[in-house]
Design a protein around this motif. Structure first.
Motif, PDB file in Angstrom:
ATOM      1  N   LEU A 122      73.389  40.582  26.000  1.00  0.00           N
ATOM      2  CA  LEU A 122      72.808  40.915  27.294  1.00  0.00           C
ATOM      3  C   LEU A 122      71.582  40.051  27.536  1.00  0.00           C
ATOM      4  N   ARG A 123      71.307  39.786  28.825  1.00  0.00           N
ATOM      5  CA  ARG A 123      70.146  39.001  29.212  1.00  0.00           C
ATOM      6  C   ARG A 123      69.449  39.677  30.387  1.00  0.00           C
ATOM      7  N   TYR A 124      68.172  39.980  30.205  1.00  0.00           N
ATOM      8  CA  TYR A 124      67.343  40.534  31.269  1.00  0.00           C
ATOM      9  C   TYR A 124      66.190  39.571  31.491  1.00  0.00           C
ATOM     10  N   ALA A 125      65.904  39.267  32.759  1.00  0.00           N
ATOM     11  CA  ALA A 125      64.953  38.203  33.043  1.00  0.00           C
ATOM     12  C   ALA A 125      63.920  38.609  34.084  1.00  0.00           C
ATOM     13  N   SER A 126      62.768  37.973  33.985  1.00  0.00           N
ATOM     14  CA  SER A 126      61.766  38.072  35.036  1.00  0.00           C
ATOM     15  C   SER A 126      62.234  37.246  36.226  1.00  0.00           C
ATOM     16  N   THR A 127      61.924  37.703  37.423  1.00  0.00           N
ATOM     17  CA  THR A 127      62.320  36.955  38.619  1.00  0.00           C
ATOM     18  C   THR A 127      61.645  35.587  38.680  1.00  0.00           C
ATOM     19  N   ASN A 128      60.577  35.392  37.914  1.00  0.00           N
ATOM     20  CA  ASN A 128      59.899  34.101  37.890  1.00  0.00           C
ATOM     21  C   ASN A 128      60.554  33.109  36.932  1.00  0.00           C
TER      22      ASN A 128
END
Length: 268
Positions: A122-128
């Motif tokens: 899984l990959r969760y990211a900051s919008t930046n």
């Protein structure tokens, strides 16, 4: 195990490997790959660990990729036999862990750093954050199976676009394409990952382990995966219990007794 460039810690049932080389944008060296590999061994040896996360201490990069200062001057043979082989072995090990893995992209993941994130479940990211393969701008290619893993996620057309153009895309677009599971404002990222980890810890460990192997079988043609899966299923049967017990008691196994035990249990 922790080194100055790679940190390892465990909090409850969650293990965390943190890239900690911000002065070089977390560019990956062979030493860092070895340190991550040693941390993975600790994870595999600890049956209480349920989730593994990868994080970064850099405000700008999860990882900028393989350190060009390390691979730039080595000869072509060593590039393949040492540097690329080491990364492929490590990322394959990450992908084949029996527990869920999460890449927490609080900052941009490029090149080998993007390949590290792709090896996670899984990959969760900051919008930046941004993700991408800039290798074409320095006369290289994604060498750590990034093309294959990305193609499995988004197909060949978008993979070609990212590899050939070499231009990073935003976390929001990566979410639309299915590369990133979710993109959130930076101040909400940790809370979201914590919530996902909490859910995963409540799930059946056996289901997660077998489910990951089943998914790998669906995604590839490697025959060893089918053997792993079949061996696990066989080991879960009463026959396997009887066989091991009989061996230790130095007698012939009575598989009819195992069948009777199974039938009796099914009616309880």
């Amino acid at each position: 195990m922790s080194t100055s460039d790679v940190l390892f810690e465990r909090s409850g049932r969650i293990a965390t490997i943190t890239l900690n080389r911000p002065s070089r944008h977390n560019a990956l060296t062979l030493e860092m790959l070895r340190a991550i590999d040693a941390a993975l061994q600790q994870v595999e040896d600890d049956s209480d660990v349920r989730v593994l996360t990868f994080r970064s201490t850099s405000e700008r990069f999860f990882s900028s990729g393989a350190d060009i200062n390390e691979w730039g001057d080595i000869d072509p043979e060593a590039m393949g036999s040492r540097f690329i082989r080491a990364g492929n072995r490590l990322f394959r090990r990450i992908a084949e862990l029996d527990i869920p893995t999460i890449a927490v992209l609080s900052a941009s993941a490029l090149g080998g750093g993007f390949e590290l994130a792709l090896s996670c479940d899984l990959r969760y990211a900051s919008t930046n954050a941004t993700v991408g393969f800039p290798e074409a701008s320095v006369g290289a290619i994604p060498g750590w199976m990034g093309c294959q893993r990305l193609s499995e996620l988004v197909g060949t057309s978008r993979t070609r676009e990212m590899v050939l153009l070499g231009e990073p895309i935003s976390a929001l677009r990566a979410t639309e394409w299915g590369i990133v599971n979710e993109a959130l404002p930076g101040d909400q990222l940790d809370a979201r990952v914590d919530a996902v980890c909490a859910v995963l810890q409540r799930r059946s460990q056996a289901s997660l382990s077998v489910g990951k192997r089943l998914l790998r079988m669906c995604e590839s043609s490697h025959p060893e995966l089918a053997h792993e899966f079949a061996a696990s299923v066989c080991k879960a049967t009463p026959d396997a219990l009887e066989g091991v017990k009989a061996f230790r008691e130095k007698r012939h196994a009575d598989f009819r007794q195992a069948v009777m035990t199974r039938n009796t249990s099914s009616h309880v």
